[in-house]
Write a protein that holds these residues in place. Structure first.
Motif, PDB file in Angstrom:
ATOM      1  N   GLU A 207       0.821  -1.213   0.000  1.00 48.39           N
ATOM      2  CA  GLU A 207       0.000   0.000   0.000  1.00 48.39           C
ATOM      3  C   GLU A 207       0.850   1.255   0.000  1.00 48.39           C
ATOM      4  OE1 GLU A 207      -2.612   0.458   3.314  1.00 48.39           O
ATOM      5  OE2 GLU A 207      -3.776   1.980   2.277  1.00 48.39           O
ATOM      6  N   THR A 224       4.112   0.377   2.055  1.00 47.53           N
ATOM      7  CA  THR A 224       4.262  -0.509   3.220  1.00 47.53           C
ATOM      8  C   THR A 224       5.398  -1.498   2.985  1.00 47.53           C
ATOM      9  OG1 THR A 224       2.540  -1.875   2.206  1.00 47.53           O
ATOM     10  CG2 THR A 224       1.864  -0.370   3.956  1.00 47.53           C
TER      11      THR A 224
ATOM     12  N   THR C  98      -2.373   2.272   8.464  1.00 48.11           N
ATOM     13  CA  THR C  98      -1.612   1.339   7.639  1.00 48.11           C
ATOM     14  C   THR C  98      -0.770   0.467   8.559  1.00 48.11           C
ATOM     15  OG1 THR C  98       0.085   2.996   7.508  1.00 48.11           O
ATOM     16  CG2 THR C  98      -1.432   2.874   5.664  1.00 48.11           C
ATOM     17  N   PRO C  99      -0.278  -0.703   8.152  1.00 45.71           N
ATOM     18  CA  PRO C  99      -0.635  -1.341   6.893  1.00 45.71           C
ATOM     19  C   PRO C  99      -2.075  -1.851   6.912  1.00 45.71           C
ATOM     20  CG  PRO C  99       0.712  -2.810   8.189  1.00 45.71           C
ATOM     21  CD  PRO C  99       0.664  -1.510   8.936  1.00 45.71           C
ATOM     22  N   SER C 100      -2.589  -1.970   5.721  1.00 45.53           N
ATOM     23  CA  SER C 100      -3.955  -2.384   5.412  1.00 45.53           C
ATOM     24  C   SER C 100      -4.798  -1.162   5.098  1.00 45.53           C
ATOM     25  CB  SER C 100      -4.625  -3.143   6.565  1.00 45.53           C
ATOM     26  OG  SER C 100      -5.393  -2.268   7.370  1.00 45.53           O
ATOM     27  N   GLY C 101      -4.325   0.013   5.554  1.00 41.49           N
ATOM     28  CA  GLY C 101      -5.015   1.231   5.171  1.00 41.49           C
ATOM     29  C   GLY C 101      -6.439   1.305   5.662  1.00 41.49           C
ATOM     30  N   GLU C 102      -6.776   0.442   6.590  1.00 40.62           N
ATOM     31  CA  GLU C 102      -8.184   0.381   6.948  1.00 40.62           C
ATOM     32  C   GLU C 102      -8.413   0.526   8.439  1.00 40.62           C
ATOM     33  OE1 GLU C 102     -10.143   0.475   4.629  1.00 40.62           O
ATOM     34  OE2 GLU C 102      -8.873  -0.135   2.985  1.00 40.62           O
TER      35      GLU C 102
END
Lengths: 416, 1007, 125
Positions: A207, A224, C98-102
């Motif tokens: 990401e 990331t 982040t990570p996963s942005g969610e």
């Protein structure tokens, strides 16, 4: 690239399918690329494909937060058509339709492009007037499109109800015979495989967390999985365009809304074409697997949760049963939501930005899928040359300042 | 055994005193009330009931509930009431039930489609992506593929049944009516909470009903008795509602849960009471939710594991104890945990010949071993199934040790007609995941269980990963109390029912093997993961090999878990196998998304009662009935129905419109204008407000005078228009377009509340308060005078754009002298309740003047003769006042909504499309509305440059020729120029660009 | 299916409300002098945040009043409701990370669905 065909299938069948190659690599990100495309959906992968194929730019990476095709590409209802009102729209969507026709062979991947025809229904005099205007504009723009009277609608699409007693009777429809549907996963995977074979690095589960700017121009992206230097960044993250732009402090004429769709249980062929209705707000087609694929309008608010409200689905079902009384007893098997970028004029943004080397492809609203090849084609051109070509030019950010909008609410009113 | 082959002599919750007849295909069978289609078929020895999706392999009944993957049939007596893809495990039997096999031809037993199975090696997962690309192209192959695909047939006729949706609020919604759910409801109910208890099947009890009453007692009672007692107590509580045959299918945001109740699907259509809906959608908003939906047993994954006669061990127990059916005589049980042994011993006790128990584990419970030995059951520990036989029903199982010592791996073959498999239990976490809670993988049970909650819910019992009966009771009580407390009540501790030691045991230690080894080479193993879509471990392996490694990619590439069951029994096995191939842990590869609905929900149930006349409102005016009685044809305008024209006996629509339009200029025409939006604008700042919302000036309009106003959006484009009258300095009567009324009022309210709160203005919609009769024609002032007491309507005395108060037969009216036709015209406003009466007066008193009612089409025509625009016809959201030549309507000083946008570069272009008139050289040629204006007498190759489009086009009886208005690039500068209008079927039509006021032009010409 | 608390009428289903877009975008007083770009900003440019948004709602099927709401667009959590004219309240939200942005309930990524080994239990909110 390993060829796909009946012969290879039989050969592999005889030896337990031991010889199939991976469709793409899982490379580690390199320290630097000539260009970085953010977003591994259909538009992003198409952009990379055409960058490599037509501009010889092969040292590029597609960076995907999750798994390729997992965003709107994997959630849309794959309606393909080009019967838009304005010349600018007709140009890009017809370009897309022309590319769709041969894309399966070009990518050596069956995208199941089915030109089964798209009906846009008219339910009152005003709508009929607008649709006829579109048919005429389409015809002069070389977009195949015709007007059908109710009886012809019924003949082309037997399960539909044309009862004059209906609240919104079908008083006619436009038909684009070259329109239809295709297989979204296949398109994504086909582009990915072809791009990968030309050296494009497709980096999944990675990401972008920041975009590095020096002296008003992009110098790299932080992810990331580490920093990547590059002087050209293409943002193709429809749904999340504003989120990426915000990393650069850019505000856009975009709002991200939930858009829902659902499928029925698979049944034997019953619906031969795509049917869309603005007035009752539903559109439907039948997948090759036999599921009815049904979509409707967006939820009115901004949300990134990829889910909407049940009442939207309820209205959608009521509308469907109005148009297709014989579908009433079928069952909703699966529902889901995507996030769509919505622009004030229901037209996309393919544009450079105040930040040097940073380009945006988004704002496709509810209808981006059908444009995928042309979108990638035009955007690749923009990323490679730094300025929009004739097809992209009308869709730059500048139009929101000058007021030269490309209003397509009529053609795009219902999600598709 | 009874005459029903496999029916047990006793036991089960069926009513053996009554016998029902039902048919499957061409055969008819007996059943008892309480049977499902599945239990009835099994009782009659019918295992094979369907064909799989892809290879058309024989499919039997795997399970006993909604998780059933493959036993799908078509239900229904006719093509209107027919339900494809119905799970036999859920359909309850009723007298005369008709079921048919689907997705097979010519018969279930002999199905041509089974040829696919022969060529299976050549059509692996995703084969269609690799072929059908070249000649002759996908369009040639698609019809064949489509015909082969799909399962059942959709009904051919409209659905005669009725559905409804209801809203409910509750403190605690309990999902699942098993031991945990019932205890939860009890705990919450006793605390005085408003409780809803939803059970998917026909009866409360869940697992309790799948246990041998001889072996399991609850508080000393038989399970069924305990269930009855608790149900009775729950029913005695005023605030507790119990729904059976009700599935919570969707957990949405803010604790909104959709519950789908099958109200009468279990009844013969003939016997369903008139008022009873077929199904009901409950829209439940719950303060707190208890998820007690139990657990789902997974099959074992081995070579040839998909034959009819292979069933889940737990489901076999359900058939035995709930339905009194033992679906086999000589039985083999294969298990990887203790629950398989319980099932095996259950079957033995019920009189089944249990030939063998095969356990993947080497450590087995001593109690089980001794009991099995005592009953002479052959025991294979640390063993695997290497294959099975039996075409349409299993006949033999081949077993060998898991770990081959030396070469001693010759399989032992065991005859059987039922293979019960126990692959371990997985908590039913579907709704938890839908609520966006996070799952946690538990190595103890080798399954996902609820992890972190997101919304106001908690899981209990098997759904929470606790499989022991005693645990389920305790869990339920805990969760119920917890929920009640969270909902603000004060629950008291609950006595936990006592169960014998045997009831404590869950599944014990479990040994999961993603794919059991066989004697065949790996690529020759056909171990099925998804029984409906025919997805094997080979397919999943191929997906990973080809790069479709993400669970989502693998799912989509192989279609695993994409069937009508959405992989309820398949997914966990699929994840496990994918993880093993990728050499990662299951939690590391994640899961696919659990989406709504939990199981397929009927479209019509979601549509509820919002169909037919209730789909959308129809607004009608006070005069509607008169219009209907006088040949009116209507058109929908917004929510309104407006009379479009009044057809006389044998008169064509066109003729009627021409007649009406002529009358309106020759004698008197009368139009029902009631649908126009009307807004009452009051307050000291009303003038200032109007001045800001309209493009023109309003500060000086005197009371008693009216003015036409144009409203823009902030983007500068025309949004609405209408005449607004000044009743007093602080009181105005605004009219809007029919379709725009609500939008305009909303927008004005918005500005008042948020942008200009300083303005003292009050808006009230009075659209429905007034009925409006619009009179038009040179003579019409006479009729107005006749009608109105003490009003002299003489145009000299009653000037244009003014209004008067008057009375008609003593009823107060407001008369406006305004015109949308250019003709002398008056609009009489009267309280709506007098609307019809006034209309009748007009027709009566107007008869001597030849008064003629005219509809919206003639109205459109008349205004076009005068060149007046209709918002939405001459405008499309891209047209500004200057484009319409209404520069006079735009005040030079002072801001108004949309003003700034008129000065953007694009608004200043001199080649914008402008409104002009078009006259065809052939006066009888009527242009098509929507046709495009081009610059040449012939169309060039596409794209043909387009100058504009025809917005309105009519044949004007009063001008004796066709007229049209169009928006044309730089149009006004082209006045007098010749242009062409293109046609699909014919050469472009030559037209002359003119001004839009055709009447004025004619008068000039005449004099 | 939002449950929205109208500051005048109390909690109601979303079906009763109309959405009015981003809040606190005042109509320029001096639009005359405004350059085209800034006018375009007022007309079209929106923050469209993934996170806390201030938005306008109208209780259309109720009191018909406009009011403002703070909502986390990453989770659809409603954080605050306030009347027109009142200042925007301070709130804390479970923002995307982040990570996963969610955020925890996330959108379209696997990480949001399954707890990482060792991740603590207990409710998120």
């Amino acid at each position: 690239m390993q060829r796909y065909n009946v012969v290879s299938l039989i050969r592999e069948g005889l030896r337990g399918h031991a010889g199939w190659q991976p469709a793409w690599r899982f490379p580690e990100p390199k320290a630097s690329y000539d260009a970085v495309i953010i977003g591994g959906g259909g538009h992003g992968l198409a952009t990379a494909y055409y960058l490599a194929k037509e501009h010889g730019l092969r040292d590029i990476a597609v960076i995907e937060k999750g798994w390729i095709g997992g965003g709107n590409s994997g959630r849309n209802t794959t309606v393909i058509r080009s019967n838009y009102l304005n010349d600018e729209s007709a140009a890009i969507y017809q370009h897309a339709l022309d590319l769709w026709k041969t894309l399966g062979r070009e990518l050596d991947y069956n995208i199941m492009m089915s030109h089964r025809g798209v009906l846009n229904l008219a339910h009152d005099e005003g709508e009929a007037r607008q649709l006829k205007r579109r048919v005429e504009a389409n015809r002069l723009n070389g977009v195949d499109s015709e007007w059908l009277e109710p009886e012809d609608v019924k003949e082309f699409c037997p399960p539909i109800s044309i009862s004059p007693a209906a609240r919104y009777p079908v008083i006619g429809a436009t038909l684009q015979r070259s329109g239809g549907t295709n297989r979204h996963d296949a398109v994504v995977w086909g582009y990915a495989r072809a791009a990968d074979s030309m050296g494009v690095d497709i980096i999944q589960q990675c990401e972008v967390t920041n975009i590095v700017v020096e002296g008003g121009a992009v110098t790299g992206v932080e992810t990331t999985r580490g920093k990547i230097s590059t002087r050209r960044v293409g943002c193709v993250t429809a749904g999340h365009t504003s989120v990426i732009a915000a990393m650069l402090g850019l505000k856009l004429p975009i709002e991200s809304h939930p858009l829902q769709a659902l499928v029925s249980e698979p049944v034997k062929p019953i619906l031969p074409c795509v049917v869309m209705s603005n007035a009752v707000h539903v559109y439907v087609s039948q997948s090759d697997k036999g599921e009815l694929v049904i979509g409707a309008g967006i939820d009115p608010y901004v949300s990134y949760t990829q889910r909407g409200s049940l009442d939207i689905i309820e209205h959608q079902m009521a509308a469907l049963v109005e148009l297709f009384p014989v579908f009433a007893r079928l069952r909703m098997m699966r529902q889901w939501g995507g996030i769509v970028d919505v622009c004030p004029d229901a037209s996309p943004i393919i544009s450079d930005t105040p930040v040097g080397g940073f380009f945006i492809n988004g704002g496709w609203g509810t209808g981006g899928w059908k444009a995928t090849p042309a979108s990638g084609h035009a955007f690749a051109d923009l990323v490679a040359r730094g300025e929009p070509n004739a097809i992209a030019a009308p869709f730059t950010l500048e139009r929101f300042t000058t007021g030269a909008l490309v209003a397509e609410h009529g053609a795009a009113a219902v999600a598709h | 055994m009874s005459k029903h082959g496999y029916r047990l002599p006793r036991g089960g919750l069926i009513d053996r005193t009554r016998t029902l007849r039902f048919s499957f295909g061409r055969q008819t069978f007996d059943a008892h009330p309480g049977d499902t289609l599945a239990s009835a078929l099994l009782a009659n020895g019918e295992h094979m009931v369907a064909r799989s999706f892809k290879y058309h392999r024989p499919r039997g009944i795997l399970s006993a509930g909604s998780e059933e993957p493959a036993a799908l049939v078509e239900i229904g007596a006719d093509r209107a009431r027919s339900d494809p893809n119905t799970r036999v495990t859920e359909q309850e039997i009723f007298e005369g039930l008709k079921a048919r096999p689907q997705n097979c031809w010519p018969t279930l037993g002999f199905d041509i489609g089974a040829l696919n199975d022969v060529i299976a090696p050549f059509i692996p997962a995703g084969f269609y992506y690799k072929t059908f690309k070249g000649w002759p192209g996908w369009m040639a192959f698609e019809p064949l593929v489509r015909r082969a695909a799909g399962l059942g047939r959709a009904p051919a006729l409209p659905d005669p049944d009725r559905y409804e949706a209801v809203n409910r609020h509750c403190d605690v919604l309990v999902i699942g009516g098993g031991p945990a759910g019932m205890m939860a409801a009890l705990a919450a109910g006793r605390a005085g909470a408003r409780v809803m208890l939803c059970e998917e099947t026909a009866a409360l009890g869940g697992t309790l009903l799948s246990r041998d009453p001889e072996m399991l007692s609850v508080d000393g009672k038989a399970p069924a008795e305990w269930v009855a007692a608790i149900r009775a107590e729950l029913e005695s509580m005023p605030d507790v509602a119990i729904l059976t045959r009700a599935t919570a299918f969707g957990y949405y945001s803010h604790n909104f849960v959709g519950v789908w109740e099958r109200v009468s699907d279990h009844l013969s259509p003939a016997t369903v009471p008139q008022r009873m809906p077929r199904q009901r959608l409950w829209r439940v908003r719950a303060k707190e939710v208890v998820l007690a939906a139990g657990s789902i047993e997974r099959p074992l994954v081995f070579h040839e594991n998909d034959r009819p006669g292979i069933m889940l061990a737990g489901s076999v127990r359900t058939y035995m104890h709930r339905y009194g059916v033992l679906p086999g005589r000589r039985i083999v049980v294969a298990t990887n945990n203790d629950s398989g042994w319980d099932a095996a011993l259950d079957m033995a006790r019920a009189g089944g010949e249990v030939a063998a128990v095969i356990d993947l584990r080497s450590e087995m419970a001593p109690t089980h071993l001794t009991e099995a030995a005592r009953r002479g059951i052959a025991i294979y520990g640390n063993a695997t199934i290497v294959g099975t036989e039996g075409r349409n029903r299993i006949s033999r199982v081949a077993v060998r040790p898991l770990t081959r010592r030396g070469g001693s791996s010759r399989p032992v073959e065991i005859e059987c007609d039922l293979l019960a498999v126990a692959g371990g239990w997985a908590p039913n976490v579907a709704l938890f995941a839908q609520s966006r809670g996070k799952l946690r993988y538990d190595e103890q049970i080798e399954a996902f269980r609820p992890g972190r909650s997101w919304q106001h819910e908690r899981s209990a019992g098997a759904a929470n990963g606790f499989f022991g009966m005693a645990e389920c009771f305790a869990e339920g009580a805990r969760a119920g109390a917890d929920a009640a407390r969270a909902a603000g009540l004060d629950p008291k501790p609950l006595a936990i029912p006592t169960v014998p030691a045997s009831g404590q045991i869950g599944q014990g230690p479990i040994r999961v093997i993603p794919e059991l080894p066989s004697n065949r080479p790996k690529h020759k193993i056909r171990a099925f993961i998804d029984l409906q879509d025919d997805v094997t471990t080979k397919d999943l392996g191929l997906a990973v090999k080809e790069g479709y490694r993400s669970v989502e990619h693998a799912k989509r590439y192989t279609t695993s878990g994409m069937g009508t069951d959405q992989g309820k029994v398949a997914n966990l096995n699929a994840f496990g196998f994918l993880a093993s191939v990728r050499g990662e842990a299951i939690p590391a590869i994640g899961t696919t998304t659990f989406r709504q609905p939990y199981k397929p929900v009927t479209f019509a149930a979601l549509a509820g009662q919002h169909v037919g006349d209730l789909f959308a409102p129809r607004r009608t005016t006070a005069m509607h009935d008169w219009h209907r009685a006088h040949g009116a044809v209507f058109e929908p305008v917004g929510d309104w129905l407006r009379a479009r024209a009044y057809l006389k006996e044998g008169e064509s629509f066109h003729a009627a419109v021409q007649r009406e339009a002529r009358a309106a200029r020759a004698t008197i025409g009368v139009l029902d204008a009631s649908t126009l939006g009307k807004v009452d604008v009051r307050g000291p700042d009303a003038r200032e407000f109007l001045n800001r919302v309209y493009t023109n000036a309003w500060l000086k309009l005197a009371p008693g005078k009216a003015r036409y106003g144009l409203m823009l959006g902030e983007d500068g484009m025309v949004m609405d228009d209408g005449v607004t009258a000044c009743l007093a300095d602080d009181h105005f009567h605004m009219t809007t377009t029919t379709g725009g009324a609500a939008r305009v009022l909303g927008k004005l309210e918005d500005y008042l509340q948020t942008e200009w709160p300083d303005l003292k203005v009050y808006l009230t919609s009075v659209t429905e308060e007034w009925a409006v009769v619009s009179l038009c024609g040179p003579e019409c002032h006479k009729l107005v005078s006749d009608l109105c007491d003490g009003l002299d309507a003489d145009p000299e005395k009653f000037p244009f754009m003014t209004l008067r108060d008057a009375h008609v037969g003593g009823v107060p009216v407001r008369v406006f002298r305004i015109s949308f036709t250019g003709e002398l015209s008056y609009e009489i406003n009267i309280k709506a309740s007098y609307g019809l009466w006034l209309w009748q007066q007009v027709m009566e008193k107007g008869a001597q003047y030849g008064v003629t009612p005219y509809g919206t089409e003639a109205m459109h025509l008349l205004r076009a003769e005068k060149g007046f625009i209709i918002v939405g016809q001459e405008t499309d959201g891209t047209v500004n006042p200057l484009d319409l030549g209404l520069i006079g309507m735009v005040k030079m000083k002072g801001d108004f909504i949309g003003r700034r946008s008129l000065f953007r570069p694009d608004s200043m272009r001199d080649d914008r499309r402008e409104l002009v008139g078009l006259l065809t050289s052939d006066p009888n040629m009527v242009l098509m509305e929507g046709a495009q204006v081009i610059g040449g007498e012939a169309e060039s190759e596409p794209p043909v440059p387009m100058l504009g489009w025809v917005a309105s086009s009519y044949f004007s009886p009063n001008l004796g020729r066709s007229i049209a208005m169009a928006l044309v690039k730089g149009g006004r500068k082209r006045t007098g120029e010749q242009l062409w209008v293109s046609r699909r079927d014919g050469a472009p039509v030559a037209v002359m660009v003119t001004a839009t006021d055709f009447l004025a032009a004619r008068e000039k010409a005449d004099g | 299916m939002f449950l929205i608390r109208c500051p005048w009428c109390g909690e109601r289903d979303i079906a009763e409300f109309a959405h009015g877009g981003e809040a606190h975008i005042a109509r320029p007083e001096d639009s005359e002098e405004l350059p085209d770009s800034e006018w375009a900003g007022y007309l079209f440019l929106r923050t469209n945040p993934k996170g806390v948004i201030a938005e306008r709602w109208n209780h259309q099927a109720g009191c018909r009043r406009w009011f403002n709401m703070l909502r986390n667009t990453a989770t659809d959590d409603i954080l605050a409701v306030y009347k027109v004219g009142e200042p925007r309240p301070e709130v804390s939200a479970n923002l995307p990370a982040t990570p996963s942005g969610e955020a925890a309930i996330g959108s379209g990524n696997d990480a949001a669905k399954v707890m990482a080994p060792g991740e603590r239990g207990g409710p998120v909110a």
